[in-house]
Scaffold this motif. Structure first.
Motif, PDB file in Angstrom:
ATOM      1  N   ARG A 144      -5.041   9.130   0.590  1.00 41.28           N
ATOM      2  CA  ARG A 144      -5.572   7.792   0.840  1.00 41.28           C
ATOM      3  C   ARG A 144      -5.042   7.329   2.190  1.00 41.28           C
ATOM      4  NH1 ARG A 144      -6.679   5.798  -4.466  1.00 41.28           N
ATOM      5  NH2 ARG A 144      -5.591   7.041  -6.026  1.00 41.28           N
TER       6      ARG A 144
ATOM      7  N   LEU B 226      -0.383   4.605   5.937  1.00 44.86           N
ATOM      8  CA  LEU B 226      -0.764   3.390   6.659  1.00 44.86           C
ATOM      9  C   LEU B 226      -0.958   3.682   8.142  1.00 44.86           C
ATOM     10  CD1 LEU B 226      -1.241   0.338   6.641  1.00 44.86           C
ATOM     11  CD2 LEU B 226       1.226   0.027   6.949  1.00 44.86           C
TER      12      LEU B 226
ATOM     13  N   THR C 117      -4.854   3.800   4.587  1.00 44.48           N
ATOM     14  CA  THR C 117      -5.087   2.362   4.742  1.00 44.48           C
ATOM     15  C   THR C 117      -5.110   2.022   6.226  1.00 44.48           C
ATOM     16  OG1 THR C 117      -4.076   1.800   2.624  1.00 44.48           O
ATOM     17  CG2 THR C 117      -4.144   0.077   4.289  1.00 44.48           C
TER      18      THR C 117
ATOM     19  N   THR D 181     -10.504   6.547   0.750  1.00 51.84           N
ATOM     20  CA  THR D 181     -10.126   7.578  -0.214  1.00 51.84           C
ATOM     21  C   THR D 181     -11.260   8.600  -0.277  1.00 51.84           C
ATOM     22  OG1 THR D 181     -11.178   6.670  -2.205  1.00 51.84           O
ATOM     23  CG2 THR D 181      -9.061   5.697  -1.550  1.00 51.84           C
TER      24      THR D 181
ATOM     25  N   ALA E 287      -0.616   4.994  -0.072  1.00 53.97           N
ATOM     26  CA  ALA E 287      -1.508   5.426   1.006  1.00 53.97           C
ATOM     27  C   ALA E 287      -0.721   5.622   2.295  1.00 53.97           C
ATOM     28  CB  ALA E 287      -2.620   4.390   1.220  1.00 53.97           C
TER      29      ALA E 287
ATOM     30  N   GLU F 120     -10.338  -3.916  -3.972  1.00 58.53           N
ATOM     31  CA  GLU F 120      -9.023  -3.635  -3.402  1.00 58.53           C
ATOM     32  C   GLU F 120      -9.151  -2.757  -2.161  1.00 58.53           C
ATOM     33  OE1 GLU F 120      -6.335  -1.937  -6.178  1.00 58.53           O
ATOM     34  OE2 GLU F 120      -6.479  -3.586  -7.616  1.00 58.53           O
ATOM     35  N   LEU F 121     -10.037  -1.774  -2.235  1.00 60.59           N
ATOM     36  CA  LEU F 121     -10.214  -0.878  -1.094  1.00 60.59           C
ATOM     37  C   LEU F 121     -10.905  -1.567   0.071  1.00 60.59           C
ATOM     38  CD1 LEU F 121     -11.388   2.402  -2.906  1.00 60.59           C
ATOM     39  CD2 LEU F 121      -9.062   1.735  -2.276  1.00 60.59           C
TER      40      LEU F 121
ATOM     41  N   HIS G 288       0.855  -1.205   0.000  1.00 58.97           N
ATOM     42  CA  HIS G 288       0.000   0.000   0.000  1.00 58.97           C
ATOM     43  C   HIS G 288       0.885   1.249   0.000  1.00 58.97           C
ATOM     44  CE1 HIS G 288      -3.609  -2.423   0.844  1.00 58.97           C
ATOM     45  NE2 HIS G 288      -2.802  -3.140   1.602  1.00 58.97           N
TER      46      HIS G 288
ATOM     47  N   GLU H 196      -9.462  -1.944   5.356  1.00 59.88           N
ATOM     48  CA  GLU H 196     -10.009  -1.056   4.332  1.00 59.88           C
ATOM     49  C   GLU H 196      -9.012   0.033   3.993  1.00 59.88           C
ATOM     50  OE1 GLU H 196     -13.219   1.655   5.271  1.00 59.88           O
ATOM     51  OE2 GLU H 196     -12.711   1.609   7.403  1.00 59.88           O
ATOM     52  N   THR H 197      -9.212   0.606   2.812  1.00 56.40           N
ATOM     53  CA  THR H 197      -8.477   1.796   2.407  1.00 56.40           C
ATOM     54  C   THR H 197      -9.494   2.896   2.151  1.00 56.40           C
ATOM     55  OG1 THR H 197      -6.648   0.556   1.444  1.00 56.40           O
ATOM     56  CG2 THR H 197      -6.928   2.824   0.704  1.00 56.40           C
TER      57      THR H 197
ATOM     58  N   CYS I 109      -4.912  -0.680   9.099  1.00 61.65           N
ATOM     59  CA  CYS I 109      -4.402  -2.015   9.417  1.00 61.65           C
ATOM     60  C   CYS I 109      -4.755  -2.320  10.876  1.00 61.65           C
ATOM     61  CB  CYS I 109      -2.895  -2.078   9.191  1.00 61.65           C
ATOM     62  SG  CYS I 109      -2.168  -3.682   9.537  1.00 61.65           S
TER      63      CYS I 109
ATOM     64  N   VAL J 176      -5.001  -5.594   6.745  1.00 62.03           N
ATOM     65  CA  VAL J 176      -5.640  -4.392   6.226  1.00 62.03           C
ATOM     66  C   VAL J 176      -7.142  -4.667   6.103  1.00 62.03           C
ATOM     67  CG1 VAL J 176      -5.892  -2.909   4.204  1.00 62.03           C
ATOM     68  CG2 VAL J 176      -3.613  -3.537   5.024  1.00 62.03           C
TER      69      VAL J 176
END
Length: 893
Positions: free
Chosen positions: A76, A16, A78, A102, A14, A237-238, A11, A99-100, A80, A97
């Motif tokens: 963005r 983290l 992410t 945005t 983004a 992916e997100l 990631h 979610e991400t 964890c 992880v």
């Protein structure tokens, strides 16, 4: 740190947020960025070597505020999380992880605007076809849109996406660049992700179908499917847990709704004012009396996407009329809607496994109100049927039948009731399982109601009945041992114990285990007492675990019904908007417009819905406007401050309100359905693109001339004022001729170029109108009334006086104006004295007013040329004259 680096490597684009107990920690560049953007203290930690790693962190309980600030600036993030209990973990706690986040993919309420959608869009172009996919992660709404390059900017302006996916390396469309300038996050994806075949497989897998034909997707929608496939892949992916709440796609094709370009949306102040994006002073501000968040979002979408189909417009108008007429059912419906929470977003959270107990309780309470909503809606529909039956029974005349044609159906309300689902089973399930006021999180307070689960009830009785349990054990042990003085107690150090005096030690059973010696007594425990102690001390943890399991099971059951919940949320939103339009119509005195497929537009007593709200009703001056095949264009003149721009805007707003499906501010309105409304009102520049005010004006005018059709409505204000007078009049004249002769559309052109009034004598379908004024001495009274004929003055000096210009400036301006008008008059008299004769039309076409305004004295060279009659001059005389004039100019330098 090794675990962190492995996750960060996947990631890299983004920031983290790495869960460490009660904090989310960031390291290296992420820490430095976060400390700068969020104002965090930048520290460091020893990584087991010589180097120290930059470190910044935020508390878990306050994370949403930091997320909001980062996402608002286009970052963005992410997340964890620790996915196992640290108490049970062997070695390193496992992290994953979850979610991400945005700008286009957000779930949390405090990161969202409750009254507008937050779309994430994907864009794919193939030749002249443009395909778009738009998804709102917070609601599950999903659209496939097929459009054209010319209309792309209008579609993006309507959706206002927080993030856009585009093909890496593809030539940028100007509409994409414009969104980027408005802080939309542009994300590039690989070209193969937009492959049509892969996209079709991705969508089929997402929705569990063998083919997309069941969604109404045809071969012509392939370009939109390509965009949708890339979008769904990105969402997965997100959201590693998937997007089970993504609704089945709704397909939009050209012609269903009216595209509104950015300049029209801005100039008419539909949802954002010109004062910096506020909603006050907009059409949305006037109309928005919605009771639910879903209704507020739907109303905004309706305003930005007026309908192009007369049948669809009439269906909404029928519903609004039915609600407006029923003075009992409409308040009942609105009262029932009041208190319905955001079912759409709450249901999406449940399906995604994110809903808290309080949110699930709010969803249940909202569903419990739906039977009352249904009852009120059916009362409206029933009232329409009853009126129609009475009219038929009374043998109504043909005219009456036509007048009350809307009584035969409640339009869109009928469609709502066909798809009605009160979700009563879900409402009962939630109400039965949860306490009346659920807490924000499991473990804070009681979440599951009594009587739901026997095991949970037993655990609660064990935890809450400690004294009764001790008394019961004490009585049993006294009976078993015969020691009447035996006592059972509790000590923080030793826990539960049985105390026996030394005098009774000979009566102690063999299973008693000595725990503590006191003066005169001994304390013991038994296996049964230890077991009870373990049950009591772990009861709270076991209660929390059991409540969590029961709650998650309930949330899963509700989430599995996401399709039903989304459907009923859409129906509730529609009822909310229709009742709102009816409520506003009744309060403000709006009328139902008569919609036709004809060309004509007729508005009697039209009013500006926003301006009239800002002043007492009796102070606003209504106006009539009529455009027909043989009088399809108006040249509107009049002084500054007379209200020309207001009249232009009110015409546009009335047409858009009608095609939205609402009533309009007028005494009567008969409107032919238009395919587009274009407005060019006011002046602005675009310094970012290096465009001057005049360049922006010309660009917008160009877009109108290239896009408008015969069915369009064009409203122009002061075209050509940003350049020299000659250039400006020429451009304004040519634009007017083009709209009249080539495009043939309905148009109103407000201008201070009085020369354009001559067009009415040149072109058959142009009419002159002006906004009336009255002169009282040196002052001007603005009547704000539209009347036939052109104006001959602009009264700019009077407007300057009203604006507060110093009196000496006003006096000097009037003096200069008199001088200039005197010179113009003298020039005209001199030409008449020289015997010049022109017919009336040529005299009108002579541009001698503003064009010659600053000719302080006639030029000798020009005057000598004016005296020459080419028919009477020999070649030698002409050559001699040319030499003399050249010498004259050379002497003057």
């Amino acid at each position: 740190m090794q675990q962190y680096r492995e996750i960060k490597a996947r990631h890299q684009d983004a920031i983290l947020f790495f869960r460490m107990g009660d904090f989310y920690e960031m390291f290296y560049d992420d820490a430095e960025t976060a400390s700068r953007v969020l104002g965090l203290t930048l520290t460091s930690r020893n990584n087991g070597g010589a180097a120290r790693v930059p470190l910044a962190g935020v508390p878990v309980k306050a994370v949403n505020e930091y997320l909001r600030r980062l996402v608002a600036q286009g970052f963005r993030v992410t997340i964890c999380e620790q996915v196992e209990d640290p108490k049970l973990a062997k070695g390193l706690v496992r992290r994953e992880v979850v979610e991400t986040i945005t700008p286009g993919a957000v779930f949390a309420d405090d990161l969202l605007d409750g009254v507008r959608n937050n779309f994430l869009c994907a864009l794919h172009q193939a030749g002249d076809a443009v395909g778009m996919a738009a998804a709102d992660l917070s609601t599950g709404e999903f659209r496939l849109i097929r459009t054209t390059p010319a209309d792309l900017e209008a579609v993006l302006a309507r959706l206002a996406p927080g993030e856009m996916l585009v093909t890496r390396g593809a030539p940028p469309h100007h509409a994409i660049a414009a969104r980027g300038e408005e802080n939309t996050l542009i994300t590039e994806r690989e070209a193969w992700e937009f492959d049509a075949a892969l996209a079709s497989e991705e969508l089929s897998r997402q929705f569990g179908v063998a083919s997309l034909e069941g969604f109404g997707v045809g071969a012509e929608d392939t370009v939109a499917v390509s965009a949708a496939g890339a979008l769904v892949r990105y969402l997965r992916e997100l959201q590693p847990g998937g997007v089970p709440h993504l609704a089945r796609p709704v397909v939009e094709r050209p012609g269903n709704v009216m595209p509104l370009d950015e300049m029209t949306r801005r100039n008419l102040e539909l949802v954002e004012s010109l004062r910096g994006g506020e909603t006050s002073g907009t059409l949305l501000d006037v109309l928005d009396r919605t009771m639910t968040p879903m209704g507020a979002r739907a109303l905004r979408q309706w305003i930005l996407a007026p309908l192009s189909s007369r049948a669809a417009i009439e269906a909404r108008l029928d519903a609004v009329e039915a609600l407006a007429r029923d003075a009992l059912a409409r308040p009942a419906l609105r009262s029932a809607l009041d208190g319905v929470r955001d079912v759409e977003r709450l249901a999406s959270k449940a399906a995604a496994g994110r809903a808290t107990p309080r949110e699930l309780g709010a969803l249940g309470a909202s569903l419990a109100r739906l039977p009352a909503v249904e009852e009120a809606a059916r009362r409206v529909a029933g009232g329409v049927e009853a009126r129609s039956a009475r009219a038929a029974a009374d043998g109504a005349a043909a005219d009456d039948v036509e007048e009350h044609a809307g009584d035969r159906s409640s339009g869109a309300i009928d469609d709502c009731l066909v798809h009605w689902d009160s979700c009563a089973d879900l409402a009962r399930d939630i109400a039965h399982t949860l306490v009346e006021h659920p807490p924000l999180a499991i473990g804070d307070e009681r979440t599951i109601a009594d009587g739901v689960d026997e095991e949970l009830d037993a655990l609660r009785a064990l935890r809450d009945g400690g004294k009764d349990g001790i008394a019961r054990i004490q009585a049993a042990e006294r009976a078993r041992t015969g020691i009447t003085s035996l006592k059972v107690g509790y000590n923080r150090v030793f826990g539960y114990y049985i105390e026996v005096t030394n005098a009774n030690r000979h009566l102690i059973p063999p299973d008693y285990q000595r725990r503590q010696t006191l003066t005169g007594a001994e304390r013991y425990v038994t296996p049964e007492l230890k077991e009870y102690e373990d049950q009591v001390l772990t009861a709270a943890e076991r209660i929390e675990a059991r409540e969590r399991a029961l709650f998650e099971a309930l949330r899963a059951r509700v989430g599995a019904a996401i399709a039903r919940l989304q459907r009923v949320a859409g129906v509730v939103a529609q009822l909310d908007v229709l009742s709102t339009l009816a409520e506003v119509a009744e309060r403000e005195g709006y009328v139902r417009p008569e919609m036709t497929d004809e060309f004509a537009l007729e508005i009697v007593g039209g009013r500006h819905p926003v301006v009239e709200r800002m002043m007492p009703r009796e102070q606003f001056i209504p106006n009539d406007v009529r455009l027909t095949e043989d009088a399809r264009m108006i040249i509107l003149t009049g002084p500054n401050m007379a209200g020309k721009s207001t009249i232009l805007r009110q015409i546009g707003l009335i047409v858009l309100m009608a095609q939205t499906g609402g009533f309009v501010p007028a005494v009567r309105a008969r409107l032919g359905v238009v395919d587009r409304v274009f407005t060019r009102v006011g002046a602005s520049d675009n310094l970012v693109r290096g465009q001057s005010t005049f360049m922006v004006e010309m660009s917008e005018t160009s877009a109108i001339l290239h896009t408008a059709t015969r069915r369009s409505l064009v409203l122009l204000d002061e075209i050509g004022r940003g350049t020299s007078t000659y250039d400006g009049v020429s451009i304004a004249w040519a634009v007017s001729e083009h709209l009249h002769t080539v495009t043939g559309c309905k148009a109103v052109f407000a201008t201070h170029y009085h020369e354009l009034t001559q067009l009415a004598d040149e072109l058959e379908a142009i009419r002159n109108y002006n906004v009336a004024v009255r002169e009282v001495g040196e002052r001007v009274l603005f009547l704000h009334t539209l009347e036939p004929g052109g104006a001959d003055r602009s009264y700019g000096i009077e407007v300057g006086r009203l604006a507060g210009l110093p009196e000496p400036v006003i006096a000097r301006a009037r003096e200069l104006l008199h001088q200039l008008e005197g010179r113009r008059k003298a020039n005209g008299e001199r030409r008449e004295a020289k015997g010049e004769r022109r017919d009336e039309r040529e005299e009108r076409r002579e541009v001698d007013g503003q064009l010659g305004l600053f000719a302080w004295a006639p030029d000798p060279v020009v005057e000598r040329l004016r005296e020459v009659d080419p028919n009477l001059v020999t070649p030698m005389q002409a050559l001699q004259l040319l030499m003399e004039l050249a010498e004259e100019l050379e002497r003057r330098g």
